[in-house]
Motif scaffolding. Structure first.
Motif, PDB file in Angstrom:
ATOM      1  N   MET A 158       8.599  -5.771   6.952  1.00  0.00           N
ATOM      2  CA  MET A 158       8.754  -4.473   5.365  1.00  0.00           C
ATOM      3  C   MET A 158       8.016  -4.877   4.604  1.00  0.00           C
ATOM      4  O   MET A 158       7.588  -3.625   4.405  1.00  0.00           O
ATOM      5  N   GLU A 159       7.450  -5.871   4.855  1.00  0.00           N
ATOM      6  CA  GLU A 159       6.347  -5.960   3.337  1.00  0.00           C
ATOM      7  C   GLU A 159       4.605  -5.368   3.757  1.00  0.00           C
ATOM      8  O   GLU A 159       3.920  -4.755   2.769  1.00  0.00           O
ATOM      9  N   VAL A 160       4.340  -5.160   4.981  1.00  0.00           N
ATOM     10  CA  VAL A 160       3.093  -4.337   5.989  1.00  0.00           C
ATOM     11  C   VAL A 160       3.669  -2.964   5.129  1.00  0.00           C
ATOM     12  O   VAL A 160       2.443  -2.059   5.109  1.00  0.00           O
ATOM     13  N   LEU A 161       5.241  -2.337   5.961  1.00  0.00           N
ATOM     14  CA  LEU A 161       5.001  -1.112   5.772  1.00  0.00           C
ATOM     15  C   LEU A 161       5.440  -0.789   3.955  1.00  0.00           C
ATOM     16  O   LEU A 161       5.179   0.443   4.319  1.00  0.00           O
ATOM     17  N   GLN A 162       6.073  -1.796   3.632  1.00  0.00           N
ATOM     18  CA  GLN A 162       6.079  -1.230   2.171  1.00  0.00           C
ATOM     19  C   GLN A 162       4.648  -1.409   1.415  1.00  0.00           C
ATOM     20  O   GLN A 162       5.065  -0.175   0.428  1.00  0.00           O
ATOM     21  N   GLY A 163       3.771  -1.770   1.968  1.00  0.00           N
ATOM     22  CA  GLY A 163       2.726  -2.267   1.383  1.00  0.00           C
ATOM     23  C   GLY A 163       1.558  -0.552   1.453  1.00  0.00           C
ATOM     24  O   GLY A 163       0.777  -0.234   1.085  1.00  0.00           O
ATOM     25  N   SER A 164       2.129   0.030   2.491  1.00  0.00           N
ATOM     26  CA  SER A 164       1.505   1.153   3.194  1.00  0.00           C
ATOM     27  C   SER A 164       1.310   2.365   2.604  1.00  0.00           C
ATOM     28  O   SER A 164       2.848   2.630   2.531  1.00  0.00           O
ATOM     29  N   THR A 165       0.414   3.308   2.229  1.00  0.00           N
ATOM     30  CA  THR A 165       0.632   4.848   1.199  1.00  0.00           C
ATOM     31  C   THR A 165       0.107   5.591   2.375  1.00  0.00           C
ATOM     32  O   THR A 165       0.592   6.604   1.941  1.00  0.00           O
ATOM     33  N   GLY A 166      -0.198   5.215   3.410  1.00  0.00           N
ATOM     34  CA  GLY A 166      -0.221   6.694   4.209  1.00  0.00           C
ATOM     35  C   GLY A 166       0.863   6.432   5.084  1.00  0.00           C
ATOM     36  O   GLY A 166       2.057   6.266   5.275  1.00  0.00           O
ATOM     37  N   SER A 167       0.461   7.573   6.076  1.00  0.00           N
ATOM     38  CA  SER A 167       1.615   7.394   7.059  1.00  0.00           C
ATOM     39  C   SER A 167       1.668   6.419   8.076  1.00  0.00           C
ATOM     40  O   SER A 167       0.860   6.009   8.436  1.00  0.00           O
ATOM     41  N   LEU A 168       3.101   6.582   8.965  1.00  0.00           N
ATOM     42  CA  LEU A 168       3.063   5.762   9.894  1.00  0.00           C
ATOM     43  C   LEU A 168       1.984   5.266  11.279  1.00  0.00           C
ATOM     44  O   LEU A 168       1.716   4.248  11.281  1.00  0.00           O
ATOM     45  N   TYR A 169       1.787   6.574  11.756  1.00  0.00           N
ATOM     46  CA  TYR A 169       0.917   6.750  12.793  1.00  0.00           C
ATOM     47  C   TYR A 169      -0.704   6.042  12.151  1.00  0.00           C
ATOM     48  O   TYR A 169      -1.465   4.923  12.746  1.00  0.00           O
ATOM     49  N   GLY A 170      -0.425   6.893  10.812  1.00  0.00           N
ATOM     50  CA  GLY A 170      -1.664   5.960   9.532  1.00  0.00           C
ATOM     51  C   GLY A 170      -2.103   4.424  10.031  1.00  0.00           C
ATOM     52  O   GLY A 170      -2.932   3.522   9.982  1.00  0.00           O
TER      53      GLY A 170
END
Length: 242
Positions: A158-170
């Motif tokens: 969840m932390e990795v997902l929340q820290g991502s600013t681009g697309s999921l596939y990116g």
């Protein structure tokens, strides 16, 4: 005893297969320039025309991108033009807008029968499951439940997902080295249940579009199974046929 005759493969297809091997082995990474046509012709001992034909076909399949005056590059999900290749929602009024991806849940589990079959993994193998909400213009439009092979996406939290600013596939491409090449989708109409209705801000029983997708990486290997529910009050699903 009759034996099937060998299948003939045109030379440019053979070169394409060799170039696909270079992509799959990460010799050429997403966003990176590949060698010139002349260099590839020398490497594979063929004409530049043969290499060009292989590159043309790979560009048509969104595996490579030609950039005028710069050369040919490996296609990347971080290219803004790639966003709507896998997201076919179009607003009824107005221009395309980049969605806001909001992770809702992320957990590890063991693959059940359906997940194992869809992802081509063993029953009980580890999977990572995530739920996320897509908002367009601040309004919830899509809720996805996504199943990923746990060994491939080890470390997705969840932390990795929340820290991502681009697309999921990116994110999948940059952090896990997984590039989504193609997808198969099944679409049908369903009614919103209470929980989904609350998430999307629609009444229970509202018609929704159910989009089930299996996505493949190099080698035609399935690496994602997702089930999305789309609110189409202000959007429609666009599929271009050619």
């Amino acid at each position: 005893m009759r034996q099937d005759s060998p299948t003939f493969s045109p030379l440019y297809r053979q070169i394409k297969n060799l170039m696909m091997n270079a992509l799959e082995s990460a010799e050429w990474r997403p966003g990176q320039a590949i060698p010139s046509e002349q260099e590839l012709a020398l490497r594979f001992s063929v004409s530049q025309g043969t290499v060009r034909k292989a590159i043309d076909e790979m560009a048509a399949e969104n595996l490579l991108v030609r950039k005028q005056g710069k050369g040919t590059y490996v296609a990347s999900h971080n290219d803004p033009r790639a966003l709507f290749r896998f997201l076919r929602l179009v607003p009824i009024d107005g221009e395309l807008a980049h969605p806001q991806s909001i992770p809702l849940d992320c957990w590890r589990a063991k693959a059940g029968n359906e997940a194992a079959r869809m992802l081509g993994i063993e029953l009980g193998a580890p999977v990572t499951i995530l739920r996320r909400l897509l908002k367009f213009g601040g309004r919830p439009v899509v809720v996805d439940e996504i199943y990923l092979p746990g060994e491939v996406f080890h470390g997705l939290t969840m932390e990795v997902l929340q820290g991502s600013t681009g697309s999921l596939y990116g994110l999948f491409e940059a952090r896990f080295g997984i590039r989504m090449i193609r997808a198969e989708e099944r679409i049908r109409a369903v009614a919103a249940d209470r929980m989904v209705g609350e998430t999307l801000g629609v009444a229970e029983g509202t018609p929704l579009l159910s989009v089930e997708r299996v996505t493949y990486t190099y080698g035609d290997r399935p690496v994602e199974w997702r089930r999305g529910l789309y609110s189409t009050a202000d959007h429609y699903y666009l599929n271009e046929l050619s």
